[in-house]
Design a protein around this motif. Structure first.
Motif, short mmCIF file in Angstrom:
data_model
loop_
_atom_site.label_atom_id
_atom_site.label_comp_id
_atom_site.label_asym_id
_atom_site.label_seq_id
_atom_site.Cartn_x
_atom_site.Cartn_y
_atom_site.Cartn_z
N ALA A 175 0.96 -1.17 -0.03
CA ALA A 175 0.09 0.00 0.13
C ALA A 175 0.84 1.37 -0.08
N ALA A 176 1.82 1.24 0.79
CA ALA A 176 2.87 2.35 0.69
C ALA A 176 3.62 2.51 -0.41
N LEU A 177 4.00 1.34 -1.15
CA LEU A 177 4.60 1.42 -2.37
C LEU A 177 3.70 2.10 -3.61
N ASP A 178 2.30 1.68 -3.53
CA ASP A 178 1.38 2.09 -4.57
C ASP A 178 1.08 3.60 -4.44
N GLU A 179 1.18 4.09 -3.10
CA GLU A 179 0.90 5.51 -2.94
C GLU A 179 2.26 6.53 -3.64
N ARG A 180 3.30 5.87 -3.71
CA ARG A 180 4.51 6.65 -4.30
C ARG A 180 4.93 6.39 -5.70
N PHE A 181 4.52 5.14 -6.14
CA PHE A 181 5.21 4.65 -7.40
C PHE A 181 3.84 4.24 -8.32
N GLU A 182 4.05 4.23 -9.58
CA GLU A 182 3.31 3.71 -10.41
C GLU A 182 3.59 2.08 -10.68
N ARG A 183 2.74 1.47 -10.41
CA ARG A 183 2.97 -0.13 -9.97
C ARG A 183 3.20 -0.74 -11.36
N VAL A 184 4.38 -1.37 -11.59
CA VAL A 184 4.58 -2.08 -12.57
C VAL A 184 4.39 -3.63 -12.89
N LEU A 185 4.64 -4.22 -11.64
CA LEU A 185 4.36 -5.58 -11.22
C LEU A 185 4.19 -5.70 -9.66
N CYS A 186 3.19 -6.77 -9.46
CA CYS A 186 3.34 -7.27 -7.81
C CYS A 186 2.30 -8.26 -8.09
N GLU A 187 3.32 -9.48 -7.66
CA GLU A 187 2.60 -10.83 -7.73
C GLU A 187 3.19 -11.48 -6.40
N ASN A 188 2.36 -12.53 -6.07
CA ASN A 188 2.62 -13.41 -4.94
C ASN A 188 3.75 -14.56 -5.61
N ALA A 189 4.59 -14.85 -4.43
CA ALA A 189 5.59 -15.98 -5.16
C ALA A 189 6.37 -16.60 -3.97
N PRO A 190 6.92 -17.85 -4.68
CA PRO A 190 7.37 -18.77 -3.49
C PRO A 190 8.71 -17.96 -2.70
N TYR A 191 8.79 -18.37 -1.59
CA TYR A 191 9.74 -17.63 -0.49
C TYR A 191 10.94 -18.52 0.03
N PHE A 192 10.42 -19.51 0.42
CA PHE A 192 11.32 -20.31 1.46
C PHE A 192 12.31 -21.25 0.76
N TYR A 193 12.15 -21.35 -0.31
CA TYR A 193 13.12 -22.54 -1.16
C TYR A 193 14.46 -22.45 -1.03
N ALA A 194 15.01 -21.12 -0.74
CA ALA A 194 16.35 -20.88 -0.32
C ALA A 194 16.99 -21.22 0.60
N ASP A 195 15.75 -21.75 1.81
CA ASP A 195 16.35 -21.95 3.05
C ASP A 195 16.19 -23.69 3.17
N ILE A 196 15.92 -24.44 2.05
CA ILE A 196 15.41 -25.52 2.12
C ILE A 196 16.35 -26.52 1.43
N ASP A 197 17.10 -27.27 1.72
CA ASP A 197 17.96 -28.17 0.87
C ASP A 197 17.15 -29.13 -0.25
N GLY A 198 17.21 -29.09 -1.38
CA GLY A 198 16.47 -30.02 -2.11
C GLY A 198 15.34 -29.66 -2.75
N VAL A 199 14.90 -28.38 -2.16
CA VAL A 199 13.73 -27.88 -2.80
C VAL A 199 13.95 -26.38 -3.39
N GLY A 200 13.46 -26.49 -4.87
CA GLY A 200 13.64 -25.44 -5.68
C GLY A 200 12.40 -24.52 -5.64
N GLU A 201 12.56 -23.45 -6.66
CA GLU A 201 11.65 -22.58 -6.70
C GLU A 201 10.38 -23.19 -7.34
N ARG A 202 10.59 -24.05 -8.38
CA ARG A 202 9.53 -24.79 -9.01
C ARG A 202 8.80 -25.60 -8.09
#
Length: 226
Positions: A175-202
């Protein structure tokens, strides 16, 4: 590979895909003790500067809080990877981000929707953790250990943990970003895969698509209005 390095590797494809071509000037907000993306950006011909209280030594870094650092001329892009949920005054920081960008310049944000990290998603992560090694077992290992030791249910434990760290919810950040910038992209995404051995983004994305876990990452790009 240390966990900090793994997060950098995991975040790099998204960040690099959004940047203007070199030799654009790029600031990284919250580059951390490893220097964040700055070393790789410098090697690729960018004029890159990182800002962090714990930044490494060197002329490519500014030590201290972003709000008060000497930043120089406006830049073509500002990167904030997993840093905005930690800042003190979110509005003050984003006002400085906007003021530090050239007209049309981009803010590139990779963030964590911690408020969406429910027990189902936590258990999915914990079930895939390898045995801890070395001095730093990783963030997820620490949360798992603390939760089990607390004897509390997940929501009680995690709400108390997040409240104790004063984290900004991702909804407030967007919300704070949208107040100040023209939104180009905003999407939900994976997050924890970097912290888990053997688990990738896919793998994590597949679990999200199957309804096994909740997406707790968010990727945002906004342009400074002229």
């Amino acid at each position: 590979m240390a966990f900090g390095e793994r997060w950098l590797v995991a975040s790099t494809p998204f960040v690099r895909a959004q940047l203007p071509p070199p030799p654009a000037r790029v600031l990284e907000l919250g580059c951390g003790p490893l220097g964040g993306f700055v070393p790789a950006l410098l090697a690729d011909g960018y004029d890159a500067v990182g800002v962090d209280r714990n930044a490494p030594p060197g002329s490519a870094y500014r030590h201290g809080e972003f709000e008060r650092a000497e930043l120089g001329e406006p830049v073509g892009a500002i990167v904030a990877s997993r840093s905005l949920h930690h800042v003190g005054d979110l509005g003050e920081v984003l006002d400085r981000v906007a003021a530090s960008l050239l007209p049309g310049g981009l803010v590139i944000v990779a963030e964590w929707q911690w408020e969406r990290f429910d027990e189902r998603s936590a258990r999915w992560c914990f079930d895939r953790l390898a045995a801890p090694e070395g001095d730093d077992p990783g963030w997820l290992q620490r949360r798992r250990g603390e939760w089990l030791a607390s004897g509390a249910d997940w929501d009680e434990y995690f709400s108390a943990w997040a409240g104790g760290h004063g984290l900004h919810p991702a909804a407030d950040i967007v919300a704070a970003l949208d107040e100040r910038f023209e939104r180009v992209l905003c999407e939900n995404a994976p997050y924890f895969y970097a912290d888990i051995d053997g688990v990738g983004e896919r793998d994590e994305q597949a679990a999200i698509a199957a309804g096994e876990i909740t997406a707790t990452g968010i990727r945002y790009v906004g342009a400074r209005r002229a």
